[in-house]
Write an enzyme that holds these catalytic residues in place. Structure first.
Site, PDB file in Angstrom:
ATOM      1  CG  ASP A   1       1.501   5.731 -15.558  1.00  0.00           C
ATOM      2  OD1 ASP A   1       1.580   5.737 -14.202  1.00  0.00           O
ATOM      3  OD2 ASP A   1       1.186   4.613 -16.106  1.00  0.00           O
TER       4      ASP A   1
ATOM      5  CG  ASN B   1      -0.159  -4.258 -14.828  1.00  0.00           C
ATOM      6  OD1 ASN B   1      -1.090  -5.027 -15.024  1.00  0.00           O
ATOM      7  ND2 ASN B   1       0.117  -3.542 -13.918  1.00  0.00           N
TER       8      ASN B   1
END
Lengths: 325, 325, 325
Positions: free
Chosen positions: B198, B9
């Site tokens: 996820d 991320n």
């Protein structure tokens, strides 16, 4: 890891480039780990050279490639890594050696990318191992100097070329270097470059013989110059030589760091790939002879023939030696 | 392998889904190899269930993830695999345990995908190992039956929702199943499904608290139905519960095999993911409380609280036991 | 580059979105290079608009796509690029024109992303080329203003829709913008957005007619707003019109830059895609008529019919002119 459809050509054989990329990743991990094993400036190992490597047997979709790496020699500023690839058919349990490669890495400082750090020495089990390593080190150093001078050539496009000429099959590919192509230092992984080189060489080979083709071997590759994130790289390939059952393709990589620091385009890497043509049953097929037209093409053909005969002689010598033992 | 920018991320933490995918690939390789180790019909091991797993510490870009797998139990038709993930900072040499996961696989015939084959038994070092494995086998069998009944729920869209309500953060993702997502049998790898789950759960969590979030744990996931190549899958997530510092998100996977054999959409998988919110320094942040509106949302919140308290009690019991030893 | 299994749908036809992404990458490279060709502030060319483009023939797995790009006009702040795609079957040597696209780029400063820089002028071989370019420039400028006003629409979800209604096939996809999706400036490549738009439009078309479908054309696309790394983008598609053998799908892209700078969700792009349905032999199939229910759906159907008839008339006029010459 398991080989996927995207790793392979239409006949289901995994691209040599995918294997080369895995080999280089393993080499980069083990040598970066080693170079940081002693307290000191943190560094990242950058690929300097890959020795000539043969693809001993093709890998197929669904097989698992097992990669193992070992450090075999260290000089003051470089690390030699030996990487072995085994392919395993997990349905039948059959295992085959696919590849044995030797790579040279150089540790670059994480703070100052132009600074080469010192490599912690390894312990050798026997004195001869160190001596043999040193000999390999000297040989590759010499060879790197030589190729640096060879690197000036350019591929010109040819309009309406005849089949089986050099111009007919020559090909180029342009790639914009993204973040996932790069190391922590922001430079392209050597493995990414080799994968693209194999892709271009494969297109050249397929255009020439119009059959299913696979990588048979790659000559030693020297990485003279780093390539930065955001660069555009042009990978060009042209056929240089054909024997009865093999094709030699020369591949150039030129980098254009055009945004950040408008610098001239430069030659980053060059190498020779050898391909063979396979029938649907996986047997080697005859290759159409390369038609050379210009003086340069004829000269390159002769040079390629020289490399071909040299490799053949070396292999025969090895086989005889193996038979004698 | 080395973790790349695309695996992480914006804060540089590797997605839990990337780790789950690597775990499942390792599990699939070792169990397929085991199930083909004796002469007989060739088969591919298909993921049936993943036990609850905790993400013990975040992995960062540039670190190397080392995955090791071991077969710990075999029943007549299933294989239990234990997979451990260690992350290694190759610059400092620091290693941390990231994950310990337990997966169950079932061997499906390569010739007839609906036929479950027999598993060659493994040898146990001690009799207790077999008994404990059998106990785990019975427990998971029971749990799989239970979740099969829970699977009927659907996520309805909400128009102009208020912040911190369930409708505000709920999210869906559609994905067209390509060749690289699939096993040799032409069905989606369990790991690919978990990575997408996820991804959706992470978007739900980020929409709720608008900070950097990471996967803390995944509840047991059961794979009741296979998903075929060419299907469109819809992955939907909604928040079910928040504690002071964690969020629980329920994720559903629905498959639409619309091209080849127009069959009704069906529920393929469902699971609970737990996320925490992290500050820039990597410290856990308080999470805004989930606002529940309908009766169903309140009921699911209470059920989530139940799971949360149960997990907490179990962890405390383990810690006390560890302290006593 | 060679088309891989993941670039294609189950019937082996390469997705229009893959082609659009390659086209945009070539356009971005040539225009960034041009805008940095004179000393001055370094910049990156950002896609502002793609003109309407037709997919003249499908590309298959294993074929090589050759992309060539040329700058055809420069205004003070924008660059027009013409990109041609040829597909080549390297086994037979057969080549086909796949695509001709015109793209407009704007140079943004690498130091200050909100600053548009000046474009170095190009030299024209003939005065008419400059005049025609200027005319194209004015036309697209006008069109961009118009679409900016159209952009307010939202797609509402429908529960339990009937087959062949608008609600039955409408689809949404969310995507978390990763590093590899972005330029050096940290904004999404126009080509990445177009690939995702084509993916949603393809799913809408496949849900409607449940056969193998391919992109036939894309209307002009305007990129009004940039999308930042770390954003979540929602791409939604709904069918607006069907003729006997084609479907028109409207696609919206909404961005949610929720992590760094919590700003309201905004409409970044919208466009019309046209799809056709193909039999296993690659022949066009009849398309089930779209059932319109609400007033808005009927209005959009009529507008779509208008665009369809206009395009048909234009094509016929071109064909007649070509026949006369």
């Amino acid at each position: 890891r398991i080989m996927r459809p995207d790793d392979a050509n239409v006949a289901g054989n995994v691209h040599g480039g995918t294997i080369l990329k895995m080999i280089e990743e393993a080499g980069a991990i083990i040598s970066t780990r080693h170079c940081n094993s002693q307290a000191g400036e943190p560094c990242v190992a950058a690929l300097a050279r890959v020795e000539r490597t043969d693809f001993l047997s093709p890998v197929c979709i669904g097989e698992v490639a097992n990669v193992s790496a070992e450090i075999t020699y260290t000089s003051r500023h470089s690390v030699e890594v030996q990487v072995n690839v085994m392919s395993e058919n997990i349905l039948t349990g059959a295992k085959k050696v696919t590849n044995k490669a030797t790579l040279w890495y150089v540790p670059l400082s994480l703070k100052n990318v132009n600074k080469v750090l010192e490599v912690p020495p390894i312990q050798y089990a026997r004195k001869e191992q160190e001596d043999e390593g040193k000999k390999r080190y000297e040989e590759q150093k010499l060879d790197r100097l030589e190729t640096k001078q060879r690197n000036g050539d350019v591929i010109f496009p040819i309009i309406n070329p005849e089949p089986h000429t050099v111009g007919y099959s020559q090909s180029s590919l342009i790639h914009l270097v993204g973040p996932s192509d790069c190391t922590l230092l922001g430079f392209v992984h050597g493995g990414v470059t080799m994968k693209l080189m194999d892709e271009v060489a494969g297109i050249v080979a397929a255009r020439h013989c119009k059959t299913n083709i696979v990588t048979a071997s790659v000559d030693a590759i020297n990485f003279h110059e780093k390539i930065k994130k955001g660069s555009v790289i042009t990978i060009s390939g042209r056929m240089t030589f054909t024997s009865n059952k093999s094709m030699e393709i020369e591949v150039f990589v030129d980098a254009d760091p055009f945004v950040d620091e408008p610098r001239e385009r430069y030659r980053a890497v060059s190498a020779f790939f050898t391909y063979v043509s396979l029938s649907k049953e996986g047997k080697p097929l005859p290759v159409p002879q390369l038609l050379t037209e210009t003086e340069d093409e004829k000269r390159r053909f002769d040079e390629g023939k020289g490399r071909y005969l040299q490799t053949k002689a070396k292999r025969q010598a090895q086989e005889q030696q193996a038979a004698r033992q």
